[in-house]
Design an enzyme around this catalytic site. Structure first.
Site, PDB file in Angstrom:
ATOM      1  N   GLN A 144       0.806  -1.171   0.023  1.00 58.92           N
ATOM      2  CA  GLN A 144      -0.041  -0.292   0.079  1.00 58.92           C
ATOM      3  C   GLN A 144       0.971   1.196  -0.073  1.00 58.92           C
ATOM      4  O   GLN A 144       1.490   1.420   1.221  1.00 58.92           O
ATOM      5  CB  GLN A 144      -0.915  -0.227   0.878  1.00 58.92           C
ATOM      6  CG  GLN A 144      -1.669   1.158   1.388  1.00 58.92           C
ATOM      7  CD  GLN A 144      -2.203   1.519   0.297  1.00 58.92           C
ATOM      8  OE1 GLN A 144      -3.202   0.755  -0.535  1.00 58.92           O
ATOM      9  NE2 GLN A 144      -2.613   3.026   0.014  1.00 58.92           N
ATOM     10  N   GLY A 279     -10.415   0.518  -0.346  1.00 57.17           N
ATOM     11  CA  GLY A 279     -10.372   0.267  -1.627  1.00 57.17           C
ATOM     12  C   GLY A 279      -9.311   1.011  -2.157  1.00 57.17           C
ATOM     13  O   GLY A 279      -8.711   1.681  -1.282  1.00 57.17           O
ATOM     14  N   GLU A 281      -7.548   2.675  -5.498  1.00 54.90           N
ATOM     15  CA  GLU A 281      -7.275   2.738  -7.265  1.00 54.90           C
ATOM     16  C   GLU A 281      -6.489   2.486  -7.988  1.00 54.90           C
ATOM     17  O   GLU A 281      -5.752   3.218  -9.681  1.00 54.90           O
ATOM     18  CB  GLU A 281      -7.912   3.786  -7.636  1.00 54.90           C
ATOM     19  CG  GLU A 281      -7.271   4.966  -6.923  1.00 54.90           C
ATOM     20  CD  GLU A 281      -7.094   5.546  -5.765  1.00 54.90           C
ATOM     21  OE1 GLU A 281      -6.678   6.302  -5.488  1.00 54.90           O
ATOM     22  OE2 GLU A 281      -8.106   4.215  -4.413  1.00 54.90           O
ATOM     23  N   HIS A 297     -16.454   3.799  -6.177  1.00 59.53           N
ATOM     24  CA  HIS A 297     -15.841   4.843  -5.605  1.00 59.53           C
ATOM     25  C   HIS A 297     -14.839   4.605  -6.898  1.00 59.53           C
ATOM     26  O   HIS A 297     -13.688   5.138  -7.554  1.00 59.53           O
ATOM     27  CB  HIS A 297     -15.408   4.831  -4.801  1.00 59.53           C
ATOM     28  CG  HIS A 297     -14.393   5.771  -4.093  1.00 59.53           C
ATOM     29  ND1 HIS A 297     -14.832   7.573  -3.757  1.00 59.53           N
ATOM     30  CD2 HIS A 297     -12.899   5.779  -3.891  1.00 59.53           C
ATOM     31  CE1 HIS A 297     -14.107   8.497  -3.418  1.00 59.53           C
ATOM     32  NE2 HIS A 297     -12.971   7.437  -3.410  1.00 59.53           N
ATOM     33  N   GLU A 298     -13.407   3.445  -6.610  1.00 62.15           N
ATOM     34  CA  GLU A 298     -12.625   3.440  -7.298  1.00 62.15           C
ATOM     35  C   GLU A 298     -12.451   3.323  -8.561  1.00 62.15           C
ATOM     36  O   GLU A 298     -11.470   3.410  -8.840  1.00 62.15           O
ATOM     37  CB  GLU A 298     -11.926   1.792  -6.586  1.00 62.15           C
ATOM     38  CG  GLU A 298     -12.422   1.056  -5.372  1.00 62.15           C
ATOM     39  CD  GLU A 298     -11.047   2.543  -4.805  1.00 62.15           C
ATOM     40  OE1 GLU A 298     -10.464   3.412  -4.786  1.00 62.15           O
ATOM     41  OE2 GLU A 298     -11.939   2.833  -3.169  1.00 62.15           O
ATOM     42  N   HIS A 301     -12.435   6.385 -10.066  1.00 65.66           N
ATOM     43  CA  HIS A 301     -10.622   7.292  -9.698  1.00 65.66           C
ATOM     44  C   HIS A 301      -9.486   6.924 -11.582  1.00 65.66           C
ATOM     45  O   HIS A 301      -8.986   7.358 -11.031  1.00 65.66           O
ATOM     46  CB  HIS A 301      -9.521   6.213  -8.456  1.00 65.66           C
ATOM     47  CG  HIS A 301      -9.726   7.081  -7.382  1.00 65.66           C
ATOM     48  ND1 HIS A 301      -9.245   8.455  -7.352  1.00 65.66           N
ATOM     49  CD2 HIS A 301     -10.381   6.817  -5.575  1.00 65.66           C
ATOM     50  CE1 HIS A 301      -9.637   8.696  -5.656  1.00 65.66           C
ATOM     51  NE2 HIS A 301     -10.202   7.899  -5.149  1.00 65.66           N
ATOM     52  N   GLU A 320     -10.058  13.085  -4.727  1.00 65.66           N
ATOM     53  CA  GLU A 320     -11.124  12.281  -4.161  1.00 65.66           C
ATOM     54  C   GLU A 320     -12.126  13.422  -4.363  1.00 65.66           C
ATOM     55  O   GLU A 320     -13.142  12.720  -4.352  1.00 65.66           O
ATOM     56  CB  GLU A 320     -11.218  12.968  -1.994  1.00 65.66           C
ATOM     57  CG  GLU A 320      -9.414  11.397  -1.598  1.00 65.66           C
ATOM     58  CD  GLU A 320      -9.761   9.875  -2.911  1.00 65.66           C
ATOM     59  OE1 GLU A 320     -10.985   9.738  -3.401  1.00 65.66           O
ATOM     60  OE2 GLU A 320      -8.917   9.317  -3.483  1.00 65.66           O
ATOM     61  N   ASP A 377      -0.213  10.392   6.536  1.00 64.73           N
ATOM     62  CA  ASP A 377      -2.103   9.301   6.610  1.00 64.73           C
ATOM     63  C   ASP A 377      -2.187  10.232   7.668  1.00 64.73           C
ATOM     64  O   ASP A 377      -3.038   9.885   8.286  1.00 64.73           O
ATOM     65  CB  ASP A 377      -0.419   8.500   7.291  1.00 64.73           C
ATOM     66  CG  ASP A 377       0.104   7.297   6.219  1.00 64.73           C
ATOM     67  OD1 ASP A 377      -0.659   8.111   4.929  1.00 64.73           O
ATOM     68  OD2 ASP A 377       0.872   7.259   6.568  1.00 64.73           O
ATOM     69  N   TYR A 385     -12.678  14.303   0.417  1.00 63.27           N
ATOM     70  CA  TYR A 385     -13.586  13.400  -0.661  1.00 63.27           C
ATOM     71  C   TYR A 385     -15.059  14.193   0.147  1.00 63.27           C
ATOM     72  O   TYR A 385     -15.328  14.755  -1.307  1.00 63.27           O
ATOM     73  CB  TYR A 385     -14.257  12.349   0.615  1.00 63.27           C
ATOM     74  CG  TYR A 385     -12.558  11.476   0.180  1.00 63.27           C
ATOM     75  CD1 TYR A 385     -12.899   9.998  -0.461  1.00 63.27           C
ATOM     76  CD2 TYR A 385     -12.144  11.915   1.369  1.00 63.27           C
ATOM     77  CE1 TYR A 385     -11.989   9.417  -0.064  1.00 63.27           C
ATOM     78  CE2 TYR A 385     -10.637  10.414   1.298  1.00 63.27           C
ATOM     79  CZ  TYR A 385     -11.188   9.019   0.472  1.00 63.27           C
ATOM     80  OH  TYR A 385      -9.919   8.580   0.579  1.00 63.27           O
ATOM     81  N   LYS A 567     -11.023   2.773   8.332  1.00 64.41           N
ATOM     82  CA  LYS A 567     -12.720   3.824   8.179  1.00 64.41           C
ATOM     83  C   LYS A 567     -13.547   2.585   9.500  1.00 64.41           C
ATOM     84  O   LYS A 567     -13.964   3.406   9.922  1.00 64.41           O
ATOM     85  CB  LYS A 567     -13.018   3.339   7.000  1.00 64.41           C
ATOM     86  CG  LYS A 567     -14.787   3.744   7.078  1.00 64.41           C
ATOM     87  CD  LYS A 567     -15.533   3.794   6.111  1.00 64.41           C
ATOM     88  CE  LYS A 567     -17.165   4.484   6.111  1.00 64.41           C
ATOM     89  NZ  LYS A 567     -17.630   4.015   5.141  1.00 64.41           N
TER      90      LYS A 567
END
Length: 619
Positions: A144, A279, A281, A297-298, A301, A320, A377, A385, A567
């Site tokens: 990631q 997710g 993208e 959403h992904e 992107h 976003e 981060d 968003y 989240k």
């Protein structure tokens, strides 16, 4: 012009592996989250050879970076290892110690070949033991890189302002399969080790380094469309194929709205539950967790974020906000305008929740925050968003409605495709596109929208048709006395869609905690503990813990640790931590599970729970 190839051996020990830049003018055009200086030189292509070592939890790599000098007198590179920069003189002979990089830049282009090894604690990588996987037999690796973690995996210019292509060869044990954010290009037995297989990949569309992604595990795939396969461990692959079966319809709708899909393949990889985001993208290979069932959403992107990218993370809302706008336009096409409005109402509540968490005067709630000395981060929230979406929706209302404004968004994508942009460039293009409506745009309070903390200066008036039933039911519970509780019926929620149940619980979370008698009655009538929809379960358990229902605490901590999506995990831990009686239990469960968490997740939960990481590590 022919490029000069220069081999270098470089093996840093730090988790923050390497960020390449020019020594003069470091951060001339400021990217506070990067060590790279993209005004001096830019990376055009990476050629990767990666050997995944599951025993030592490291990647042994060789990368050839094709670097273009942007200045005639350019002569020095810097590589940073997290302990400060090492200055690299490009005019000296190529007899160098292994910790430095020395390249003769008498050419406009040079290929810098770096041999390196990652740290076992590289923040881009999570190595899972067989016990942490569904199959329990083979290890698993996933990366990631967003926002700035690619530098712990590959020596690179770790800024979204630079885009490059890449080719890769990845050697893994023969029982495993490797996939990347690129088009698959064949496989062969590793000539150095017959017990390993080399997988090849090609990404011919320029993209920023944070979109480089790699996964290796006991993966299987199923074809679910003409350009889509779903990948997962075999225990989940058929279920995933069913859940993502509408991907092609969403792709086609997105293309009608935003223009052609340029990435070729659109595969979906369902990761183990510890993945920290819903997710990611990554081009050609969207990452999803088991808690995500819809990937509009992904998909969005692929245009806003991947094709047109924020130049620095201070402009993250360009990625976003536009992606949420496009995602909800897809929902409008596939469902209805009322559905889009309903999702926007839920988004406004998510924004309010983030503002409450950070504090209404916190500059990280600016749409365009300063990230000087701030990790992206730590700044992550729903603000870019939902504040971004709210601005775009507000402009849509002012400028002529969804069709008119979607025309602008499509034109913006075409204008800035394959490049990275700032908020100022976006705004200049907005004024140029709507040149006959400049008087309207001049009335927008841009400073309040962009550079002022807290909620937006204007609250859009959304259509409440789908929300009215949620509002009525939540108000009934909030106003009910104990003697009124028998008036509630199972049919109250049975007539609501899952989206509406989420909204109903979200409304209750915005108010003071319900009396414990009420949440117990709610469970008795609605049996919300039986809901497996992660969004519903997450909100229900938070509601229960806030009302001090002790029986809900183990359920909340179980959800916080059974999956690692930030989240869900961070707010659930925070709720239990704020329940004074169970504060020590929250800490105990976190410390017991921390080793199995993604490093970004564990680091942020440590901050949430005020854990002294150095002391905890020694316990």
């Amino acid at each position: 012009m022919r490029a000069q190839r220069v081999p270098v051996d470089y093996r840093p020990r730090s988790a923050r592996l390497s960020s390449l830049s020019a020594v003069t003018g470091l951060n001339v055009m400021s990217d506070p989250c990067s060590f790279s200086s993209f005004t001096r030189c830019v990376t055009k292509h990476l050629n990767l050879h990666l050997h995944l070592d599951f025993d030592r939890h490291v990647i042994r790599g060789r990368v050839a970076l094709t670097v273009e000098a942007l200045e005639d007198r350019f002569s020095t590179l810097v590589t940073s290892t997290g302990r400060g920069g090492v200055s690299l003189d490009l005019t000296e002979p190529l007899v160098t110690p292994p910790s430095t990089l020395s390249v003769l830049m008498a050419w406009q282009h040079v290929i810098v070949e770096v041999t390196y090894e990652t740290s076992p604690s590289a923040t881009a990588l999570q190595w899972l033991t067989p016990e942490q996987t569904a199959g329990k037999k083979h290890p698993y690796l996933f990366s990631q890189c967003q926002a700035h973690h690619c530098r712990s995996m590959i020596p690179c210019q770790d800024t979204p302002s630079i885009k490059h292509t890449y080719y890769a060869q990845v050697s893994v044990p023969k029982d495993l399969v490797a996939v990347m954010s690129a088009v698959r290009d064949g496989q062969e037995v590793d000539p150095q080790d017959s017990g390993r297989i080399i997988y090849r990949f090609r990404q011919t569309v320029p993209m920023p380094s944070y979109l480089i992604a790699i996964v290796a595990g006991a993966l299987e795939s199923r074809e679910i469309g003409p350009r889509t396969r779903v990948w997962s461990e075999k225990e989940f692959v058929d279920k995933a194929a069913f859940e993502f079966s509408e991907t092609e319809a969403m792709l086609k709708t997105a293309e009608e709205l935003a223009g052609p899909y340029v990435w070729g393949q659109y595969d979906v990889l369902v990761l183990p539950p510890s993945f920290p985001y819903g997710g990611m993208e990554n081009p050609c290979l969207t990452f999803a967790t088991p808690t995500v069932l819809v990937i509009a959403h992904e998909i969005s992107h692929s245009w806003t974020g991947n094709l047109v990218t924020n130049k620095t993370w201070e402009h993250f809302w360009l990625n976003e906000g536009h992606t949420v706008y496009l995602e909800r336009m897809i929902g409008r096409c596939l469902e209805s305008e009322q559905f889009r409005q309903f999702k926007a109402i839920g988004g406004w509540k998510d924004l309010q929740d983030s503002v409450n968490t950070f504090g209404a005067n916190n500059p990280l709630t600016n749409l365009v925050p300063s990230l000087q000395d701030v990790s992206p981060d730590d700044a992550f929230s729903s603000v870019p968003y939902e504040k971004g979406f709210a601005l775009l929706y507000y402009l849509e209302e002012q400028l002529g409605g969804p069709e008119v404004f979607m025309g602008f968004v499509k034109s913006y994508i075409q204008r800035f495709a394959y490049s990275s942009v700032t908020t100022e460039e976006w705004k200049n293009y907005l004024f140029a596109y709507f040149k006959d409506k400049v008087d309207i745009l001049n009335k927008v309070d841009w400073n309040a929208w962009m550079f002022t903390p807290g909620m937006p200066p204007v609250k859009p008036q959304y259509d409440t048709t789908m929300a009215d039933a949620c509002n009525a039911l939540s108000q009934k519970w909030l106003q009910a006395k104990d003697q009124d509780l028998n008036s509630f019926k199972r049919s109250d929620v049975k007539t609501l869609s899952s989206h509406q149940v989420i909204e109903f619980l979200s409304l209750l979370l915005q108010e003071d905690p319900l009396p414990l008698t009420h949440v117990k009655k709610m469970q008795e009538i609605y049996d919300l503990n039986a809901y497996m929809n992660a969004e519903i379960r997450f909100r229900w358990l938070r509601l229960c813990v806030r009302s001090r229902w002790e029986e809900a605490v183990p359920l909340a901590l179980k959800m916080a640790t059974d999956q690692g999506r930030m989240k869900f995990t961070r707010p659930l831990f925070r709720e239990v931590f704020n329940f004074e009686k169970f504060r020590d239990e929250a800490l105990r469960v976190f410390l017991a599970h921390r080793a199995g968490m993604h490093p970004v997740t564990s680091g942020l939960v440590s901050k949430d729970l005020k854990v002294d990481v150095s002391n905890a590590a020694s316990q």
